[in-house]
Design an enzyme around this catalytic site. Structure first.
Site, short mmCIF file in Angstrom:
data_model
loop_
_atom_site.label_atom_id
_atom_site.label_comp_id
_atom_site.label_asym_id
_atom_site.label_seq_id
_atom_site.Cartn_x
_atom_site.Cartn_y
_atom_site.Cartn_z
N SER A 196 -7.49 5.38 0.19
CA SER A 196 -7.81 4.32 -0.55
C SER A 196 -9.04 3.70 -0.06
O SER A 196 -9.29 3.86 1.03
CB SER A 196 -6.56 2.97 0.00
OG SER A 196 -5.35 3.49 -0.06
N GLN A 249 -6.12 -1.74 -6.32
CA GLN A 249 -6.70 -0.87 -5.44
C GLN A 249 -7.54 0.29 -6.05
O GLN A 249 -6.85 0.58 -7.05
CB GLN A 249 -5.49 -0.45 -4.29
CG GLN A 249 -6.19 0.71 -3.37
CD GLN A 249 -4.83 1.32 -2.57
OE1 GLN A 249 -4.70 2.55 -2.47
NE2 GLN A 249 -4.35 0.10 -1.76
N ASP A 294 1.01 -1.15 0.06
CA ASP A 294 0.01 0.12 -0.02
C ASP A 294 0.97 1.22 0.07
O ASP A 294 0.41 2.24 -0.08
CB ASP A 294 -0.99 0.07 1.42
CG ASP A 294 -1.92 1.08 1.07
OD1 ASP A 294 -2.60 1.54 2.30
OD2 ASP A 294 -2.19 1.52 0.17
C1 LIG Z 1 -13.44 7.02 1.54
C2 LIG Z 1 -14.47 7.80 2.44
C3 LIG Z 1 -14.07 9.38 2.94
C4 LIG Z 1 -15.82 8.15 1.96
O1 LIG Z 1 -16.72 8.38 3.00
P1 LIG Z 1 -17.92 9.58 2.87
O2 LIG Z 1 -18.48 9.76 4.14
O3 LIG Z 1 -18.80 9.28 1.51
O4 LIG Z 1 -16.84 10.66 2.54
P2 LIG Z 1 -17.23 11.88 1.75
O5 LIG Z 1 -16.79 11.73 0.27
O6 LIG Z 1 -18.65 12.57 2.07
O7 LIG Z 1 -16.03 13.00 2.26
C5 LIG Z 1 -15.06 12.73 3.10
C6 LIG Z 1 -14.12 13.67 3.05
O8 LIG Z 1 -13.70 13.96 1.82
C7 LIG Z 1 -13.43 15.22 1.73
N1 LIG Z 1 -14.34 15.83 0.33
C8 LIG Z 1 -15.43 15.17 0.16
N2 LIG Z 1 -15.84 15.81 -1.06
C9 LIG Z 1 -14.90 16.72 -1.48
C10 LIG Z 1 -14.71 17.57 -2.67
N3 LIG Z 1 -15.50 17.47 -3.57
N4 LIG Z 1 -13.82 18.31 -2.40
C11 LIG Z 1 -12.78 18.42 -1.70
N5 LIG Z 1 -12.83 17.59 -0.45
C12 LIG Z 1 -14.01 16.65 -0.56
C13 LIG Z 1 -13.93 16.10 2.91
O9 LIG Z 1 -12.84 16.35 3.70
C14 LIG Z 1 -14.86 15.07 3.54
O10 LIG Z 1 -14.62 15.18 4.96
P3 LIG Z 1 -15.90 15.84 5.64
O11 LIG Z 1 -15.87 17.06 5.20
O12 LIG Z 1 -17.03 15.21 5.30
O13 LIG Z 1 -15.46 15.82 7.06
C15 LIG Z 1 -14.64 6.90 3.71
O14 LIG Z 1 -15.19 5.70 3.32
C16 LIG Z 1 -13.28 6.63 4.43
O15 LIG Z 1 -12.88 7.68 4.72
N6 LIG Z 1 -12.66 5.41 4.30
C17 LIG Z 1 -11.39 4.99 4.85
C18 LIG Z 1 -10.17 5.44 3.95
C19 LIG Z 1 -9.08 4.99 4.48
O16 LIG Z 1 -8.74 5.37 5.48
N7 LIG Z 1 -8.02 4.61 3.49
C20 LIG Z 1 -6.99 3.80 4.07
C21 LIG Z 1 -5.83 5.19 4.52
S1 LIG Z 1 -5.55 5.77 3.07
C22 LIG Z 1 -4.08 5.17 2.68
O17 LIG Z 1 -3.41 4.63 3.32
C23 LIG Z 1 -3.54 5.37 1.34
C24 LIG Z 1 -2.61 6.79 1.30
C25 LIG Z 1 -3.43 7.99 1.48
O18 LIG Z 1 -1.55 6.74 2.50
C26 LIG Z 1 -2.02 6.96 0.07
C27 LIG Z 1 -0.70 7.53 -0.11
O19 LIG Z 1 -0.30 8.09 1.09
O20 LIG Z 1 0.00 7.02 -0.93
#
Ligand SMILES: CC(C)(COP(=O)([O-])OP(=O)([O-])OC[C@H]1O[C@@H](n2cnc3c(N)ncnc32)[C@H](O)[C@@H]1OP(=O)([O-])[O-])[C@@H](O)C(=O)NCCC(=O)NCCSC(=O)C[C@@](C)(O)CC(=O)[O-]
Length: 359
Positions: free
Chosen positions: A294, A344, A273
């Site tokens: 992700s 992914q 990841d």
């Molecule tokens: C995926 C979600 C967020 C969907 O869940 P959801 O409830 O549908 O989320 P959402 O689409 O309503 O919005 C979530 C957030 O996205 C932002 N947001 C929303 N719309 C917009 C927009 N149009 N423009 C800008 N920002 C936007 C905004 O910050 C919002 O937060 P809120 O305001 O609700 O507090 C939820 O299911 C979730 O959090 N899942 C867990 C995801 C996760 O933790 N993945 C693993 C960690 S990520 C990772 O490890 C990979 C990474 C990041 O490290 C990659 C890398 O670094 O290389």
């Protein structure tokens, strides 16, 4: 100690109906008692790496504490995180997805017998993980067949699931049907700079602006428990659309040892990841990420491998759209064997980035 936390030995749960005595040794214990291994080539030459060093991925990040039958906590590794043994938490400040996937596979693997091995897993990240509190892992034994066993794991924080992970394990079986793609031809690891050496090189560029110096210095300070050697890394300051493909050599820092395939799969889950999702952003330099995460993560384990030996991570993104991007990856052993395939999908919210040069 790799095999225990708080003195408790981590034993795979006795499958129901068998006594704890017949439970197999912990998927972690074997590695800690193993003799130090020689280098990747297994040439018998003295390992050039510190033989007392254990991979931090094994000794803490993937070290779970058994609370009850099929119920585990990562509090020990979290405690490590909070006692200054910093583990990589992405700049997004969410709990790193690879850590939750790796720990979920550790929990599932402790509920199956020793002679079956993970061959696939499929996860959804349903809520952002909180790096400040422990994660509970609840294992549901879906089915134990003659050749395959299926487990479902829920990673829980604040009473809610943050990850749901289905994994399947298979007894070793031979088959006349076998094929694989050919490994890409790339420079070998000893011809390349590590990620840290590359950053040091960029930082020596007198023309680099202060802002990028700060960003690169922060990057350098992160204690990533993985060693990475990018192949053809994009010129840090060049702002051009790149093909949505990247290759890098990866391995866990420290040694893990031979023969503990379940553990190497868990470490590979963590490694897979790292920087994976960013492959989908390579063509889109003109946008800045506001939010990225992700959504899911799948892996297929094809052949035995060592996650503490250099593996080529071939990553590509065939598609992006509707605020989502798909990335696919293949982990190759140095001898050309395809060991692991990954896939992914992630969510990206972006905005146009200011067209400033990094020089
Ligand atoms: C995926 C979600 C967020 C969907 O869940 P959801 O409830 O549908 O989320 P959402 O689409 O309503 O919005 C979530 C957030 O996205 C932002 N947001 C929303 N719309 C917009 C927009 N149009 N423009 C800008 N920002 C936007 C905004 O910050 C919002 O937060 P809120 O305001 O609700 O507090 C939820 O299911 C979730 O959090 N899942 C867990 C995801 C996760 O933790 N993945 C693993 C960690 S990520 C990772 O490890 C990979 C990474 C990041 O490290 C990659 C890398 O670094 O290389």
């Amino acid at each position: 100690m790799a095999a225990s936390s708080g003195g408790k030995k981590l034993l795979p749960e006795p499958s129901k109906g068998t006594s704890a005595a017949s439970a197999h040794s912990s998927i972690l214990r074997k590695s800690s008692s193993e003799k130090p291994v020689t280098e990747a080539t297994g040439s018998g030459s003295k390992s050039s790496r510190n033989e007392d060093l254990h991979s931090v991925l094994v000794t803490s990040v993937l070290n779970l504490e058994r609370l009850d039958l099929d119920l585990y906590s990562n509090e020990h590794s979290n405690r490590c995180t909070f006692t200054g043994t910093h583990h990589w938490v992405p700049r997004s400040r969410m709990l790193f997805g690879g850590q939750i996937v790796g720990q979920a596979l550790v929990a599932a693997a402790m509920s199956v017998s020793e002679n079956i091995y993970a061959h696939s897993l499929h996860c959804y990240f349903v809520r952002a993980g909180d790096p400040k509190v422990p994660v509970l892992y609840q294992v549901d034994r879906i089915r134990d067949g003659k050749s395959f066993s299926v487990r479902s794991v829920k990673a829980i924080q604040h009473g809610n699931p943050i990850l749901i992970c289905q994994s399947s394990f298979q007894r070793k079986m031979e088959s006349p049907i076998h094929h694989q793609f050919t490994m890409p031809v790339v420079p070998s690891p000893n011809e390349l700079l590590t990620q840290e050496e590359l950053i040091q090189k960029y930082l020596r560029d007198p023309a680099l602006t202060e802002k990028y110096k700060v960003g690169l210095t922060k990057l350098l300070a992160e204690e990533v428990p993985i060693e990475i050697k990018p192949i053809n890394p994009p010129e840090y300051y060049r702002r051009v659309a790149l093909e949505s493909k990247q290759h890098f050599w990866v391995r866990a820092r420290g040694y893990i040892g031979e023969g503990n395939m379940k553990l190497h799969c868990c470490v590979a889950a963590y490694i897979s990841d790292y920087s994976f999702l960013r492959t989908a952003l390579l063509p889109h330099f003109q946008y800045k990420v506001k939010f990225m995460a992700s959504l899911d993560h799948s892996m297929w384990f094809h052949a035995p491998f060592r996650s503490d030996e250099w593996m080529l991570y071939e990553c590509e993104s065939p598609w992006a759209g509707s605020c989502r991007g798909l990335v696919q990856g293949r982990l190759w052993k140095q001898d050309g064997v395809l060991a692991v395939s990954c896939a992914q999908e992630g969510v990206f919210y972006v905005k146009p980035s200011a067209a400033e040069s990094k020089l």
